[in-house]
Design a protein around this motif. Structure first.
Motif, PDB file in Angstrom:
ATOM      1  N   ALA A 191      54.607  38.086  24.158  1.00  0.00           N
ATOM      2  CA  ALA A 191      54.227  37.051  25.068  1.00  0.00           C
ATOM      3  C   ALA A 191      53.825  35.668  24.251  1.00  0.00           C
ATOM      4  O   ALA A 191      54.090  34.665  24.497  1.00  0.00           O
ATOM      5  N   TYR A 192      52.880  36.107  23.278  1.00  0.00           N
ATOM      6  CA  TYR A 192      52.351  35.226  22.529  1.00  0.00           C
ATOM      7  C   TYR A 192      53.060  34.428  21.529  1.00  0.00           C
ATOM      8  O   TYR A 192      52.853  33.203  21.263  1.00  0.00           O
ATOM      9  N   LEU A 193      54.374  34.838  21.171  1.00  0.00           N
ATOM     10  CA  LEU A 193      55.253  34.229  20.290  1.00  0.00           C
ATOM     11  C   LEU A 193      55.797  32.918  21.444  1.00  0.00           C
ATOM     12  O   LEU A 193      56.267  32.046  20.571  1.00  0.00           O
ATOM     13  N   HIS A 194      56.033  33.267  22.459  1.00  0.00           N
ATOM     14  CA  HIS A 194      56.666  32.236  23.181  1.00  0.00           C
ATOM     15  C   HIS A 194      55.681  30.956  23.455  1.00  0.00           C
ATOM     16  O   HIS A 194      56.199  29.842  23.848  1.00  0.00           O
ATOM     17  N   GLN A 195      54.476  31.283  22.793  1.00  0.00           N
ATOM     18  CA  GLN A 195      53.464  30.075  23.172  1.00  0.00           C
ATOM     19  C   GLN A 195      53.010  29.536  21.679  1.00  0.00           C
ATOM     20  O   GLN A 195      52.172  28.645  21.757  1.00  0.00           O
ATOM     21  N   SER A 196      53.661  29.930  20.758  1.00  0.00           N
ATOM     22  CA  SER A 196      53.363  29.613  19.140  1.00  0.00           C
ATOM     23  C   SER A 196      53.574  28.164  19.147  1.00  0.00           C
ATOM     24  O   SER A 196      54.606  27.455  19.743  1.00  0.00           O
ATOM     25  N   LYS A 197      52.770  27.444  18.303  1.00  0.00           N
ATOM     26  CA  LYS A 197      52.907  26.137  18.300  1.00  0.00           C
ATOM     27  C   LYS A 197      54.386  25.999  17.417  1.00  0.00           C
ATOM     28  O   LYS A 197      54.913  24.837  17.490  1.00  0.00           O
ATOM     29  N   ARG A 198      54.132  26.716  16.378  1.00  0.00           N
ATOM     30  CA  ARG A 198      55.618  26.689  15.301  1.00  0.00           C
ATOM     31  C   ARG A 198      56.038  27.909  15.182  1.00  0.00           C
ATOM     32  O   ARG A 198      55.145  28.625  14.299  1.00  0.00           O
ATOM     33  N   LEU A 199      57.091  28.338  15.288  1.00  0.00           N
ATOM     34  CA  LEU A 199      57.518  29.758  15.178  1.00  0.00           C
ATOM     35  C   LEU A 199      59.006  29.655  14.202  1.00  0.00           C
ATOM     36  O   LEU A 199      59.965  28.727  14.418  1.00  0.00           O
ATOM     37  N   VAL A 200      58.727  30.355  13.188  1.00  0.00           N
ATOM     38  CA  VAL A 200      59.977  30.128  12.150  1.00  0.00           C
ATOM     39  C   VAL A 200      60.236  31.910  11.872  1.00  0.00           C
ATOM     40  O   VAL A 200      59.553  32.712  12.048  1.00  0.00           O
ATOM     41  N   VAL A 201      61.629  32.030  11.481  1.00  0.00           N
ATOM     42  CA  VAL A 201      62.012  33.086  10.825  1.00  0.00           C
ATOM     43  C   VAL A 201      62.439  32.917   9.354  1.00  0.00           C
ATOM     44  O   VAL A 201      62.908  31.946   8.859  1.00  0.00           O
ATOM     45  N   VAL A 202      61.711  33.972   8.575  1.00  0.00           N
ATOM     46  CA  VAL A 202      62.101  33.900   6.874  1.00  0.00           C
ATOM     47  C   VAL A 202      62.290  35.277   6.717  1.00  0.00           C
ATOM     48  O   VAL A 202      61.525  36.087   6.916  1.00  0.00           O
ATOM     49  N   ALA A 203      63.551  35.420   6.065  1.00  0.00           N
ATOM     50  CA  ALA A 203      64.003  36.876   5.797  1.00  0.00           C
ATOM     51  C   ALA A 203      65.113  36.910   4.662  1.00  0.00           C
ATOM     52  O   ALA A 203      65.688  36.022   4.401  1.00  0.00           O
ATOM     53  N   ASN A 204      64.961  37.938   3.779  1.00  0.00           N
ATOM     54  CA  ASN A 204      66.066  38.368   3.211  1.00  0.00           C
ATOM     55  C   ASN A 204      66.884  39.338   3.690  1.00  0.00           C
ATOM     56  O   ASN A 204      66.491  40.421   3.855  1.00  0.00           O
ATOM     57  N   LEU A 205      67.998  38.965   4.420  1.00  0.00           N
ATOM     58  CA  LEU A 205      68.756  39.805   5.335  1.00  0.00           C
ATOM     59  C   LEU A 205      69.695  40.774   4.642  1.00  0.00           C
ATOM     60  O   LEU A 205      70.203  40.756   3.713  1.00  0.00           O
ATOM     61  N   PRO A 206      69.666  42.277   5.417  1.00  0.00           N
ATOM     62  CA  PRO A 206      70.926  43.110   4.739  1.00  0.00           C
ATOM     63  C   PRO A 206      72.278  42.434   4.881  1.00  0.00           C
ATOM     64  O   PRO A 206      72.620  41.888   5.892  1.00  0.00           O
ATOM     65  N   TYR A 207      73.157  42.418   3.930  1.00  0.00           N
ATOM     66  CA  TYR A 207      74.398  41.705   3.829  1.00  0.00           C
ATOM     67  C   TYR A 207      75.283  42.170   5.335  1.00  0.00           C
ATOM     68  O   TYR A 207      75.754  41.544   5.929  1.00  0.00           O
ATOM     69  N   TYR A 208      75.151  43.534   5.464  1.00  0.00           N
ATOM     70  CA  TYR A 208      76.214  44.256   6.317  1.00  0.00           C
ATOM     71  C   TYR A 208      75.872  44.044   7.851  1.00  0.00           C
ATOM     72  O   TYR A 208      76.809  44.272   8.601  1.00  0.00           O
ATOM     73  N   ILE A 209      74.501  43.472   8.173  1.00  0.00           N
ATOM     74  CA  ILE A 209      74.113  43.199   9.635  1.00  0.00           C
ATOM     75  C   ILE A 209      73.461  41.979   9.645  1.00  0.00           C
ATOM     76  O   ILE A 209      72.990  41.502  10.681  1.00  0.00           O
ATOM     77  N   THR A 210      74.057  40.984   8.815  1.00  0.00           N
ATOM     78  CA  THR A 210      73.460  39.568   8.769  1.00  0.00           C
ATOM     79  C   THR A 210      73.826  38.620  10.057  1.00  0.00           C
ATOM     80  O   THR A 210      72.869  38.338  10.886  1.00  0.00           O
ATOM     81  N   THR A 211      75.037  38.764  10.503  1.00  0.00           N
ATOM     82  CA  THR A 211      75.382  38.193  11.940  1.00  0.00           C
ATOM     83  C   THR A 211      75.017  38.813  13.108  1.00  0.00           C
ATOM     84  O   THR A 211      74.421  37.731  13.904  1.00  0.00           O
ATOM     85  N   PRO A 212      75.136  40.264  13.348  1.00  0.00           N
ATOM     86  CA  PRO A 212      74.463  40.620  14.388  1.00  0.00           C
ATOM     87  C   PRO A 212      72.918  40.241  14.541  1.00  0.00           C
ATOM     88  O   PRO A 212      72.343  39.865  15.815  1.00  0.00           O
ATOM     89  N   ILE A 213      72.174  40.170  13.454  1.00  0.00           N
ATOM     90  CA  ILE A 213      70.643  39.878  13.330  1.00  0.00           C
ATOM     91  C   ILE A 213      70.680  38.270  13.922  1.00  0.00           C
ATOM     92  O   ILE A 213      69.546  38.192  14.833  1.00  0.00           O
ATOM     93  N   ILE A 214      71.297  37.405  13.294  1.00  0.00           N
ATOM     94  CA  ILE A 214      71.236  36.007  13.648  1.00  0.00           C
ATOM     95  C   ILE A 214      71.665  35.799  15.257  1.00  0.00           C
ATOM     96  O   ILE A 214      70.682  35.258  15.884  1.00  0.00           O
ATOM     97  N   MET A 215      72.655  36.324  15.576  1.00  0.00           N
ATOM     98  CA  MET A 215      73.101  36.249  17.104  1.00  0.00           C
ATOM     99  C   MET A 215      71.980  36.904  18.086  1.00  0.00           C
ATOM    100  O   MET A 215      71.618  36.161  19.065  1.00  0.00           O
ATOM    101  N   HIS A 216      71.516  38.005  17.589  1.00  0.00           N
ATOM    102  CA  HIS A 216      70.255  38.463  18.522  1.00  0.00           C
ATOM    103  C   HIS A 216      69.026  37.604  18.357  1.00  0.00           C
ATOM    104  O   HIS A 216      68.470  37.507  19.539  1.00  0.00           O
ATOM    105  N   LEU A 217      68.765  37.005  17.163  1.00  0.00           N
ATOM    106  CA  LEU A 217      67.399  35.972  17.497  1.00  0.00           C
ATOM    107  C   LEU A 217      67.782  34.816  18.238  1.00  0.00           C
ATOM    108  O   LEU A 217      66.984  34.190  18.966  1.00  0.00           O
TER     109      LEU A 217
END
Length: 275
Positions: free
Chosen positions: A100-126
């Motif tokens: 719940a606290y993530l929804h109240q974050s002043k500034r929320l970002v994702v930073v990641a070195n994504l596994p190539y084989y599931i890049t698209t599913p992860i982005i769509m999930h986010l």
């Protein structure tokens, strides 16, 4: 890796960044500061995590591999603003009270070195998580990053490009050679930055249905919109489909790769009026 006697798992797409200058550049592209909460995916041995922790308010690192969770508890112990969570990011429900606290974050970002084989599913999930991200800065295969930033009418332009454009502005931040990874991948990588749109232009109730519609339009790229949508709407008579194309002022002989986001939305809304 030698200290903990750890071997990489190909099944998890483990290629770790080992070049400090690239790690620092990721932090700079994401504009991490003391008011930023960061979600990191696949921290591995924690090299990027440590760079993030030095600048961020809080780092939430999701790691699927228990071996690295144990290592991270040790390597990241000096940083009180880091929380390591042993979970598959694709199975995380951000609507749960734990987050719940993530929804109240002043500034929320994702930073990641994504596994190539599931890049698209992860982005769509986010993107489907309903979290109010300021941006997503992610390392991925260069070819995938190029698809997400593709222009209308190019071979790289596809349903994923359109899905991204609904919510985010996509830009290719920089290219990364295989030499900065361990082990080295066989392809070039790129850092993609997705920035949230302040006023998204879409105007429909069900984004999932829209995405399915766009995927149907691209089902067979060489076929026309008419041929692909005839299959997607098997119960609709030809005259109705023709009238919808006419109302949208879009020729049924066009291919999906020639439509921009606004045209996809217009055609989808008109075709959905009967439902």
């Amino acid at each position: 890796m030698k200290q903990y006697d750890i071997k990489m798992k190909k099944s998890l797409g483990q290629n770790f960044l080992v070049e400090p200058q690239i790690l620092q550049r990721l932090v700079e592209v994401a504009e991490i500061d003391s008011e930023t909460t960061v979600i990191e995916i696949g921290p591995g041995i924690g090299a990027l995590t440590e760079f993030l922790a030095l600048s961020a308010k809080k780092v939430l690192a999701f790691e699927i591999d228990q071996r690295f969770v144990n290592i991270l508890q040790d390597t990241l112990s000096p940083y009180e603003n880091v929380e390591v969570i042993h979970r598959d990011i694709l199975k995380v429900d951000f609507s749960q009270s734990d987050y719940a606290y993530l929804h109240q974050s002043k500034r929320l970002v994702v930073v990641a070195n994504l596994p190539y084989y599931i890049t698209t599913p992860i982005i769509m999930h986010l993107l489907a998580s309903q979290l109010s991200f300021d941006s997503l800065v992610m390392m991925m295969q260069k070819e995938v990053a190029e698809r997400m930033t593709a222009q209308v009418g190019t071979k790289a332009y596809n349903s994923l490009t359109v899905a991204i454009q609904l919510q985010m502005k996509a830009e290719l931040a920089f290219i990364v050679p295989p030499t900065v990874f361990m082990p080295r991948p066989n392809v070039d990588s790129a850092v993609l930055k997705l920035t949230s749109l302040e006023n998204p232009s879409h105007n429909f109730k069900n984004s999932r249905s829209f995405q399915q519609f766009v995927q149907a339009c691209f089902k067979q790229r060489r076929k026309t919109l008419w041929n692909n949508l005839k299959v997607y709407y098997p119960n609709q008579e030809a005259t109705y489909l023709e009238s919808c194309f006419a109302k949208a002022d879009i020729s049924p002989s066009r291919r999906a790769e020639t439509l921009n986001l606004d045209e996809f939305i217009k055609l989808f809304n008109i075709l959905s009026e009967r439902n």
